[in-house]
Design an enzyme around this catalytic site. Structure first.
Site, PDB file in Angstrom:
ATOM      1  N   ARG A  68       5.254  -5.145  11.313  1.00 32.46           N
ATOM      2  CA  ARG A  68       4.437  -4.693  12.438  1.00 32.46           C
ATOM      3  C   ARG A  68       4.876  -5.196  13.806  1.00 32.46           C
ATOM      4  O   ARG A  68       4.739  -4.466  14.789  1.00 32.46           O
ATOM      5  CB  ARG A  68       2.966  -5.019  12.151  1.00 32.46           C
TER       6      ARG A  68
ATOM      7  N   THR B  25       2.960 -14.354   0.293  1.00 31.40           N
ATOM      8  CA  THR B  25       2.659 -15.083   1.530  1.00 31.40           C
ATOM      9  C   THR B  25       1.207 -14.912   1.967  1.00 31.40           C
ATOM     10  O   THR B  25       0.749 -15.620   2.857  1.00 31.40           O
ATOM     11  CB  THR B  25       3.589 -14.630   2.671  1.00 31.40           C
TER      12      THR B  25
ATOM     13  N   LYS C  64      13.163  -1.804   4.640  1.00 31.06           N
ATOM     14  CA  LYS C  64      12.389  -2.076   3.429  1.00 31.06           C
ATOM     15  C   LYS C  64      11.405  -0.954   3.149  1.00 31.06           C
ATOM     16  O   LYS C  64      10.599  -0.593   4.011  1.00 31.06           O
ATOM     17  CB  LYS C  64      11.634  -3.408   3.546  1.00 31.06           C
TER      18      LYS C  64
ATOM     19  N   ASP D  80       5.606  -6.243 -15.498  1.00 31.14           N
ATOM     20  CA  ASP D  80       5.115  -5.609 -16.711  1.00 31.14           C
ATOM     21  C   ASP D  80       5.858  -6.225 -17.886  1.00 31.14           C
ATOM     22  O   ASP D  80       6.623  -7.183 -17.710  1.00 31.14           O
ATOM     23  CB  ASP D  80       5.332  -4.094 -16.635  1.00 31.14           C
TER      24      ASP D  80
ATOM     25  N   LYS E 136       7.963  -4.767  -6.462  1.00 29.51           N
ATOM     26  CA  LYS E 136       7.320  -5.907  -7.135  1.00 29.51           C
ATOM     27  C   LYS E 136       6.953  -5.560  -8.574  1.00 29.51           C
ATOM     28  O   LYS E 136       5.800  -5.685  -8.993  1.00 29.51           O
ATOM     29  CB  LYS E 136       6.098  -6.380  -6.346  1.00 29.51           C
TER      30      LYS E 136
ATOM     31  N   ASP F  50      10.988  -2.578  -2.346  1.00 30.48           N
ATOM     32  CA  ASP F  50      10.040  -3.662  -2.599  1.00 30.48           C
ATOM     33  C   ASP F  50       8.897  -3.141  -3.478  1.00 30.48           C
ATOM     34  O   ASP F  50       7.791  -2.888  -3.005  1.00 30.48           O
ATOM     35  CB  ASP F  50       9.515  -4.189  -1.264  1.00 30.48           C
TER      36      ASP F  50
END
Length: 230
Positions: free
Chosen positions: A207, A116, A33, A66, A63, A61
């Site tokens: 992570r 999240t 990603k 607009d 996002k 990713d």
């Protein structure tokens, strides 16, 4: 050996580190990603750098959120990079989602429902009717109705979203943490095994893998653990 349904979030401080992480994890996972920060810092070249010579899927990713015409242009611009997935915000509305779907026909448009990092108090603060599972289901239905082929939701809502949209939509779940791991800035989390059991198709893990002393070994261990439960 089949790669595990994990998208490793390459939230690296520089392109060299991201490419190194990608090389280490791609034997074990299906997807890598590329997030907004890395893409803005290095531009489209980052996709080729982290993809390397492998056949790993790239999850872009960004996002997008607009007006429909702007999202259409942005989706068309990145479609040439051949990402497997491209994210847009479901809250951008059905017209915006449709434009993204039409502009990138070879890419699965993944609509982000509720981040999240947000909890119930955050939803109230931004004026989104909760509780979170209800908001997620509403946005999921809206996005799928507009043509989105994938959805991004918390693993805690995955089962409800799956029941709402059926078996053919790809469910992507961030907020996945192995048992005992620090939740950091995520508010609604679950273990990889629980996320898969709830109906997730692709688990976003960053992570816990990239922050390990050996990211490749960490990815291999998580992949092995998932193979025991699927």
């Amino acid at each position: 050996m089949t790669a595990a349904p994990i998208a490793v979030a390459l939230d690296a401080p520089d392109l060299e580190t991201a490419a190194r992480w990608a090389t280490l994890v791609t034997p074990h996972v299906s997807t890598i990603k590329v997030g907004l920060e890395l893409y803005l810092r290095y531009g489209p070249d980052v996709v080729a750098s982290v993809r390397g010579a492998s056949r790993v899927q790239v999850f872009l990713d960004l996002k997008l959120h607009d007006i429909p015409a702007t999202v259409r242009g942005a989706a068309r611009a990145v479609a040439r990079l051949k990402p497997a997935y491209l994210t847009v915000h479901a809250a951008g509305g059905p017209a915006m989602i449709r434009e993204a779907v039409e502009a990138a026909p070879a890419t699965k448009i993944a609509a982000v429902t509720v981040l999240t990092s947000l909890d119930e108090a955050d939803l109230r603060a931004v004026g989104l009717d909760g509780p979170a599972p209800d908001a997620v289901r509403r946005l999921a239905a809206l996005a799928v109705g507009a043509g989105a082929q994938a959805l991004v939701c918390s693993p805690r809502e995955a089962a409800a979203v799956r029941a709402e949209v059926g078996p053919d939509i790809t469910l992507i779940t961030p907020g996945v943490r192995p048992a005992g791991a620090d939740t950091q800035d995520q508010a609604r989390v679950a273990t990889p095994e629980a996320a898969l059991a709830a109906g997730a198709d692709l688990l976003v893990i960053g992570r816990p893998i990239t922050g390990a002393p050996d990211p490749g070994a960490a990815a291999a261990a998580m992949a092995a653990a998932l193979r025991r439960v699927v």
